[in-house]
Design a protein around this motif. Sequence first.
Motif, PDB file in Angstrom:
ATOM      1  N   SER A   5      19.789   8.526   1.625  1.00 15.99           N
ATOM      2  CA  SER A   5      18.799   7.304   2.130  1.00 15.99           C
ATOM      3  C   SER A   5      19.396   5.980   1.898  1.00 15.99           C
ATOM      4  CB  SER A   5      17.335   7.676   1.611  1.00 15.99           C
ATOM      5  OG  SER A   5      16.778   8.836   2.061  1.00 15.99           O
ATOM      6  N   ILE A   6      19.968   5.810   0.720  1.00 19.56           N
ATOM      7  CA  ILE A   6      20.620   4.538   0.336  1.00 19.56           C
ATOM      8  C   ILE A   6      21.731   4.085   1.217  1.00 19.56           C
ATOM      9  CG2 ILE A   6      21.788   3.489  -1.584  1.00 19.56           C
ATOM     10  CD1 ILE A   6      19.713   4.982  -3.466  1.00 19.56           C
ATOM     11  N   PHE A   7      22.701   5.440   1.498  1.00 19.79           N
ATOM     12  CA  PHE A   7      23.530   5.155   2.245  1.00 19.79           C
ATOM     13  C   PHE A   7      23.459   4.803   3.795  1.00 19.79           C
ATOM     14  CE2 PHE A   7      27.021   7.109   5.121  1.00 19.79           C
ATOM     15  CZ  PHE A   7      27.938   6.343   4.779  1.00 19.79           C
ATOM     16  N   GLY A   8      22.381   5.493   4.175  1.00 17.84           N
ATOM     17  CA  GLY A   8      21.827   5.277   5.536  1.00 17.84           C
ATOM     18  C   GLY A   8      21.314   3.707   5.672  1.00 17.84           C
ATOM     19  N   LEU A   9      20.811   3.149   4.614  1.00 18.57           N
ATOM     20  CA  LEU A   9      20.038   2.011   4.511  1.00 18.57           C
ATOM     21  C   LEU A   9      21.368   0.981   4.625  1.00 18.57           C
ATOM     22  CD1 LEU A   9      17.089   2.320   2.213  1.00 18.57           C
ATOM     23  CD2 LEU A   9      16.961   1.810   4.686  1.00 18.57           C
ATOM     24  N   VAL A  10      22.316   1.170   3.864  1.00 15.97           N
ATOM     25  CA  VAL A  10      23.533   0.426   3.891  1.00 15.97           C
ATOM     26  C   VAL A  10      24.306   0.192   5.121  1.00 15.97           C
ATOM     27  CG1 VAL A  10      25.755   0.047   2.626  1.00 15.97           C
ATOM     28  CG2 VAL A  10      23.963   0.711   1.307  1.00 15.97           C
ATOM     29  N   ILE A  11      24.258   1.589   5.879  1.00 18.69           N
ATOM     30  CA  ILE A  11      24.830   1.405   7.152  1.00 18.69           C
ATOM     31  C   ILE A  11      24.179   0.411   7.972  1.00 18.69           C
ATOM     32  CG2 ILE A  11      25.373   2.920   9.082  1.00 18.69           C
ATOM     33  CD1 ILE A  11      27.377   3.100   6.731  1.00 18.69           C
ATOM     34  N   ILE A  12      22.848   0.661   8.023  1.00 17.04           N
ATOM     35  CA  ILE A  12      21.841  -0.124   8.797  1.00 17.04           C
ATOM     36  C   ILE A  12      22.141  -1.674   8.469  1.00 17.04           C
ATOM     37  CG2 ILE A  12      19.639  -0.722   9.353  1.00 17.04           C
ATOM     38  CD1 ILE A  12      19.056   2.359   9.169  1.00 17.04           C
ATOM     39  N   ALA A  13      22.066  -2.129   7.221  1.00 10.32           N
ATOM     40  CA  ALA A  13      22.206  -3.400   6.837  1.00 10.32           C
ATOM     41  C   ALA A  13      23.561  -4.027   7.566  1.00 10.32           C
ATOM     42  CB  ALA A  13      22.138  -3.671   5.413  1.00 10.32           C
ATOM     43  N   VAL A  14      24.896  -3.220   7.287  1.00  6.63           N
ATOM     44  CA  VAL A  14      26.110  -3.376   7.823  1.00  6.63           C
ATOM     45  C   VAL A  14      26.018  -3.747   9.296  1.00  6.63           C
ATOM     46  CG1 VAL A  14      28.435  -2.746   7.826  1.00  6.63           C
ATOM     47  CG2 VAL A  14      27.327  -2.728   5.762  1.00  6.63           C
ATOM     48  N   ALA A  15      25.384  -2.772   9.909  1.00  6.14           N
ATOM     49  CA  ALA A  15      25.250  -2.986  11.552  1.00  6.14           C
ATOM     50  C   ALA A  15      24.678  -4.109  11.946  1.00  6.14           C
ATOM     51  CB  ALA A  15      24.623  -1.619  12.059  1.00  6.14           C
ATOM     52  N   ILE A  16      23.687  -4.422  11.192  1.00  9.27           N
ATOM     53  CA  ILE A  16      22.553  -5.767  11.828  1.00  9.27           C
ATOM     54  C   ILE A  16      23.519  -7.030  11.495  1.00  9.27           C
ATOM     55  CG2 ILE A  16      20.544  -7.184  10.865  1.00  9.27           C
ATOM     56  CD1 ILE A  16      19.114  -4.445  10.414  1.00  9.27           C
ATOM     57  N   ALA A  17      24.276  -6.961  10.117  1.00 10.30           N
ATOM     58  CA  ALA A  17      25.140  -8.045   9.861  1.00 10.30           C
ATOM     59  C   ALA A  17      26.298  -8.275  10.779  1.00 10.30           C
ATOM     60  CB  ALA A  17      25.694  -8.059   8.640  1.00 10.30           C
ATOM     61  N   VAL A  18      26.879  -7.476  11.382  1.00  8.41           N
ATOM     62  CA  VAL A  18      27.872  -7.408  12.528  1.00  8.41           C
ATOM     63  C   VAL A  18      27.234  -7.698  13.870  1.00  8.41           C
ATOM     64  CG1 VAL A  18      29.543  -5.968  13.809  1.00  8.41           C
ATOM     65  CG2 VAL A  18      29.235  -5.565  11.454  1.00  8.41           C
ATOM     66  N   ILE A  19      26.068  -7.209  14.037  1.00  4.98           N
ATOM     67  CA  ILE A  19      25.477  -7.730  15.292  1.00  4.98           C
ATOM     68  C   ILE A  19      25.077  -9.293  15.012  1.00  4.98           C
ATOM     69  CG2 ILE A  19      23.449  -7.687  16.647  1.00  4.98           C
ATOM     70  CD1 ILE A  19      23.659  -4.354  15.928  1.00  4.98           C
ATOM     71  N   ILE A  20      24.520  -9.789  14.245  1.00  3.24           N
ATOM     72  CA  ILE A  20      24.376 -11.100  13.987  1.00  3.24           C
ATOM     73  C   ILE A  20      25.505 -12.115  14.192  1.00  3.24           C
ATOM     74  CG2 ILE A  20      23.382 -12.933  12.410  1.00  3.24           C
ATOM     75  CD1 ILE A  20      21.327 -10.855  11.628  1.00  3.24           C
ATOM     76  N   SER A  21      26.519 -11.453  13.368  1.00  2.30           N
ATOM     77  CA  SER A  21      27.909 -12.393  13.269  1.00  2.30           C
ATOM     78  C   SER A  21      28.491 -12.366  14.970  1.00  2.30           C
ATOM     79  CB  SER A  21      28.763 -11.920  12.526  1.00  2.30           C
ATOM     80  OG  SER A  21      29.505 -10.579  12.898  1.00  2.30           O
ATOM     81  N   ILE A  22      28.253 -11.403  15.756  1.00  5.51           N
ATOM     82  CA  ILE A  22      29.011 -11.508  16.869  1.00  5.51           C
ATOM     83  C   ILE A  22      28.250 -12.375  17.805  1.00  5.51           C
ATOM     84  CG2 ILE A  22      29.019  -9.977  18.932  1.00  5.51           C
ATOM     85  CD1 ILE A  22      29.879  -7.661  17.062  1.00  5.51           C
ATOM     86  N   TYR A  23      26.838 -12.428  17.698  1.00  6.67           N
ATOM     87  CA  TYR A  23      25.852 -13.122  18.624  1.00  6.67           C
ATOM     88  C   TYR A  23      26.036 -14.790  18.373  1.00  6.67           C
ATOM     89  CZ  TYR A  23      24.277  -9.196  21.333  1.00  6.67           C
ATOM     90  OH  TYR A  23      24.095  -8.411  22.366  1.00  6.67           O
ATOM     91  N   SER A  24      26.187 -14.785  17.011  1.00  9.21           N
ATOM     92  CA  SER A  24      26.274 -16.223  16.255  1.00  9.21           C
ATOM     93  C   SER A  24      27.565 -16.864  16.756  1.00  9.21           C
ATOM     94  CB  SER A  24      25.970 -16.311  14.920  1.00  9.21           C
ATOM     95  OG  SER A  24      27.284 -15.562  14.184  1.00  9.21           O
TER      96      SER A  24
END
Length: 136
Positions: A5-24
């Motif tokens: 569960s912790i690993f899954g949350l980390v993956i989701i957080a990294v994915a959100i950070a990548v999406i935000i950096s691409i759009y910004s």
Amino acid sequence: MKKSSIFGLVIIAVAIAVIISIYSSSSSYGSFSDAKKTESQLSVVGFLDKQKELHYDAAKDANYFSFYVKDKKGGECKVIFRGTEPQDFEKSEQIVLTGQMVGDEFHASHILMKCPSKYTQDKVNVTEAQAKSASL
């Protein structure tokens, strides 16, 4: 909490950070009048005004190139590009400029040109130029 569960949350957080950096970091398209209203980078699609002067003097300043562009809404603006004049610039059919307004001038950091092909009638060449950054 399970390790998976912790690993899954980390993956989701990294994915959100990548999406935000691409759009910004991506710029949007607009006209010169839109560029005057914003302080961020904007891409302007237009056509080279061949009636007005192109200024490039490599002996005086090899990294200063200025010209006039009419955007698709009919607005015209002087464009400053800090780099060399791209090859076959005068032959371009359409220009995409990425940059921002500084006063009444558009300072382009990136030029994308759509040029008619030299060798085949069905093929269209796209040429890209980047502004040089100064180093001390």
